[in-house]
Design a protein around this motif. Sequence first.
Motif, PDB file in Angstrom:
ATOM      1  N   ARG A 378     -24.849  -1.429  38.663  1.00 21.88           N
ATOM      2  CA  ARG A 378     -26.137  -1.571  38.000  1.00 21.88           C
ATOM      3  C   ARG A 378     -26.068  -2.665  36.939  1.00 21.88           C
ATOM      4  N   ASN A 379     -27.219  -3.116  36.470  1.00 16.30           N
ATOM      5  CA  ASN A 379     -27.259  -4.150  35.441  1.00 16.30           C
ATOM      6  C   ASN A 379     -26.599  -3.689  34.149  1.00 16.30           C
ATOM      7  N   GLU A 380     -26.685  -2.380  33.874  1.00 13.61           N
ATOM      8  CA  GLU A 380     -26.131  -1.858  32.628  1.00 13.61           C
ATOM      9  C   GLU A 380     -24.638  -1.538  32.713  1.00 13.61           C
ATOM     10  N   ASP A 381     -24.032  -1.741  33.865  1.00 13.71           N
ATOM     11  CA  ASP A 381     -22.605  -1.428  34.017  1.00 13.71           C
ATOM     12  C   ASP A 381     -21.767  -2.598  33.514  1.00 13.71           C
ATOM     13  N   ILE A 382     -21.556  -2.610  32.209  1.00 17.65           N
ATOM     14  CA  ILE A 382     -20.831  -3.683  31.534  1.00 17.65           C
ATOM     15  C   ILE A 382     -19.728  -3.074  30.674  1.00 17.65           C
ATOM     16  N   TRP A 383     -18.509  -3.552  30.848  1.00 17.51           N
ATOM     17  CA  TRP A 383     -17.353  -3.128  30.056  1.00 17.51           C
ATOM     18  C   TRP A 383     -17.214  -4.139  28.922  1.00 17.51           C
ATOM     19  N   ARG A 384     -17.455  -3.692  27.693  1.00 23.35           N
ATOM     20  CA  ARG A 384     -17.450  -4.587  26.544  1.00 23.35           C
ATOM     21  C   ARG A 384     -16.165  -4.451  25.722  1.00 23.35           C
ATOM     22  N   PHE A 385     -15.635  -5.589  25.317  1.00 24.28           N
ATOM     23  CA  PHE A 385     -14.482  -5.639  24.435  1.00 24.28           C
ATOM     24  C   PHE A 385     -14.937  -6.155  23.072  1.00 24.28           C
ATOM     25  N   TYR A 386     -15.047  -5.231  22.123  1.00 19.44           N
ATOM     26  CA  TYR A 386     -15.387  -5.610  20.753  1.00 19.44           C
ATOM     27  C   TYR A 386     -14.137  -6.168  20.062  1.00 19.44           C
ATOM     28  N   GLY A 387     -14.301  -6.562  18.795  1.00 14.18           N
ATOM     29  CA  GLY A 387     -13.208  -7.216  18.088  1.00 14.18           C
ATOM     30  C   GLY A 387     -11.911  -6.438  18.064  1.00 14.18           C
ATOM     31  N   PHE A 388     -12.017  -5.114  17.962  1.00 10.61           N
ATOM     32  CA  PHE A 388     -10.797  -4.310  17.927  1.00 10.61           C
ATOM     33  C   PHE A 388      -9.971  -4.493  19.189  1.00 10.61           C
ATOM     34  N   ASN A 389     -10.639  -4.595  20.345  1.00  7.48           N
ATOM     35  CA  ASN A 389      -9.937  -4.714  21.616  1.00  7.48           C
ATOM     36  C   ASN A 389      -9.644  -6.149  22.023  1.00  7.48           C
ATOM     37  N   SER A 390     -10.386  -7.096  21.459  1.00  8.37           N
ATOM     38  CA  SER A 390     -10.181  -8.485  21.878  1.00  8.37           C
ATOM     39  C   SER A 390      -9.236  -9.263  20.965  1.00  8.37           C
ATOM     40  N   MET A 391      -9.024  -8.792  19.727  1.00  4.72           N
ATOM     41  CA  MET A 391      -8.241  -9.544  18.763  1.00  4.72           C
ATOM     42  C   MET A 391      -7.000  -8.776  18.317  1.00  4.72           C
ATOM     43  N   ILE A 392      -5.981  -9.528  17.926  1.00  2.07           N
ATOM     44  CA  ILE A 392      -4.768  -8.934  17.382  1.00  2.07           C
ATOM     45  C   ILE A 392      -4.429  -9.629  16.072  1.00  2.07           C
ATOM     46  N   LYS A 393      -4.088  -8.846  15.075  1.00  2.00           N
ATOM     47  CA  LYS A 393      -3.750  -9.391  13.758  1.00  2.00           C
ATOM     48  C   LYS A 393      -2.303  -9.871  13.774  1.00  2.00           C
ATOM     49  N   VAL A 394      -2.076 -11.152  13.490  1.00  2.00           N
ATOM     50  CA  VAL A 394      -0.727 -11.699  13.466  1.00  2.00           C
ATOM     51  C   VAL A 394      -0.266 -12.013  12.044  1.00  2.00           C
ATOM     52  N   SER A 395      -1.211 -12.067  11.110  1.00  2.00           N
ATOM     53  CA  SER A 395      -0.897 -12.236   9.687  1.00  2.00           C
ATOM     54  C   SER A 395      -2.133 -11.831   8.901  1.00  2.00           C
ATOM     55  N   ASN A 396      -2.036 -11.857   7.579  1.00  2.00           N
ATOM     56  CA  ASN A 396      -3.190 -11.505   6.749  1.00  2.00           C
ATOM     57  C   ASN A 396      -4.339 -12.484   6.917  1.00  2.00           C
ATOM     58  N   ASP A 397      -4.031 -13.695   7.368  1.00  2.00           N
ATOM     59  CA  ASP A 397      -5.045 -14.740   7.435  1.00  2.00           C
ATOM     60  C   ASP A 397      -5.444 -15.138   8.852  1.00  2.00           C
ATOM     61  N   VAL A 398      -4.723 -14.623   9.839  1.00  2.00           N
ATOM     62  CA  VAL A 398      -4.947 -15.090  11.207  1.00  2.00           C
ATOM     63  C   VAL A 398      -5.038 -13.917  12.179  1.00  2.00           C
ATOM     64  N   ARG A 399      -6.027 -14.011  13.066  1.00  2.00           N
ATOM     65  CA  ARG A 399      -6.121 -13.100  14.205  1.00  2.00           C
ATOM     66  C   ARG A 399      -6.214 -13.942  15.473  1.00  2.00           C
ATOM     67  N   CYS A 400      -5.576 -13.447  16.524  1.00  2.00           N
ATOM     68  CA  CYS A 400      -5.544 -14.188  17.787  1.00  2.00           C
ATOM     69  C   CYS A 400      -6.243 -13.407  18.890  1.00  2.00           C
ATOM     70  N   LEU A 401      -6.728 -14.144  19.872  1.00  2.00           N
ATOM     71  CA  LEU A 401      -7.313 -13.525  21.052  1.00  2.00           C
ATOM     72  C   LEU A 401      -6.192 -12.819  21.818  1.00  2.00           C
ATOM     73  N   ALA A 402      -6.312 -11.503  21.982  1.00  2.00           N
ATOM     74  CA  ALA A 402      -5.260 -10.690  22.595  1.00  2.00           C
ATOM     75  C   ALA A 402      -5.371 -10.699  24.109  1.00  2.00           C
ATOM     76  N   ILE A 403      -5.506 -11.896  24.643  1.00  2.00           N
ATOM     77  CA  ILE A 403      -5.607 -12.126  26.080  1.00  2.00           C
ATOM     78  C   ILE A 403      -4.721 -13.322  26.384  1.00  2.00           C
ATOM     79  N   VAL A 404      -3.983 -13.278  27.475  1.00  2.00           N
ATOM     80  CA  VAL A 404      -2.987 -14.317  27.719  1.00  2.00           C
ATOM     81  C   VAL A 404      -3.260 -15.066  29.021  1.00  2.00           C
TER      82      VAL A 404
END
Length: 454
Positions: A378-404
Amino acid sequence: MEFHHLFSFYLTIITLTTISLFHSSKAVNPIILPIFKDTTKPQYYTTFLLGTPSLSVSLAIDLSSPWSWFTCNLVGFNDTWYSGVPNSSTYRVQRCTDDNSCAVYDSNYCYTCNSPNCKPKGNMCTGEIYPPSLYTGGSFYGGHLLAPLLLDIITVYKSNGPIPLGKRVYGFSFGCTGVDDLKGLSRYTKGVLSLARKDSNSFHGFITKAFKIPNKFALCLPSASKSTLNGAMYFGGGPYKLPPSKLDLSQFFVKTALVVNPIDVGETYGKRNSSIEYFVNIKSILVDDTPLKINSSLLVIDKNGLGGTKINPIYPYTTLHTNIYNALVDAFTTKAATMNITRVGQVSSFSACFSSKNMVGTKTGPKVPIISLKLDGRNEDIWRFYGFNSMIKVSNDVRCLAIVDGGLSVKASIVIGGKQMEDSLVEFDLESSKLRVMSSLLRFGTSCSQFRGA
């Protein structure tokens, strides 16, 4: 036995007897196992009791391994290939007369062990064992080894109101391997638990038959690594209720069909007729509702069994074909710039990194462009990745896309990994061949990691 294993097991008992991790109003006595996270890998594993006398066993969760296996001599058994009878009094070797007689165990190998140090002597069926290090490290062809197959008793927990009840069940099948096969696994584990898409040897198939419940299981992967927190595997189906929310979370599921890859190009050596892994069809990938411009053929399984999308948390992060990865990073960077989020240099294996200076915190993680997978349905069948799931904290100042970036010669164009599944509810329904997903429990003020022992 390591202290961590004992602590994890006793913590599990405390946790499960304090609250019902998942509550089902329809399923009778659903089966529950805890899920723990080791952030040093990262990796997700479960713990249960095996054998007589019972010993705690911790195994990594893998949705592609055809057999469960572990280094038996490290958890109370002795490797039947080389020495000693297992310490458990209830184990049984899967005996055979020839290769054909092993078919009942979904095995094609009958091994004769008659050396002086082989106990018990005689013929035994062996299974193909695939240590994750052989296929998560980038090898296209993977590799395998053969291990003797055994059966024994395990203890699982049936939810009965607020106090789950322990139940010893015979028939758990597994292979015995050596210490070298632990390479790439969490230091807390001694092998792998198979949740592959097959009933004969998978753990969910065993549980389904033992308790006569629907053949479906759900994963709620924890994000926290503290020893007082855990997620859960749930067998038998919903509806699902997690405290403090009183909502039936299954009403928020999006769904799509589980697709069978007709050609087994997975982590196996002796190719089967079709894959035992979990594939789904993705129609498009969006960043803040804007579709990526990619070759749509990458999203489809081709005549050689290559391409498409599979799901397996043994991979710590979602892995993409290079062409998809580059398109995603470009779109994400462009959208982020409109939010005054600037890209910075690569950090370790994460090439798409951003300054967190202008990232606003929300209950679903840092406010960044939302990555969405449009599922076939269906049109509403969408799996969303918000910031918690898409980003990883690597330092106090930097976050990276947690996808490789997986490269140009990946087998599956998209492999959805553990980070993107954390604190979401993902159900694999083998009864109706459906995948159901609830994106981010954090939206409801709860998580897979909130449950604490007394």
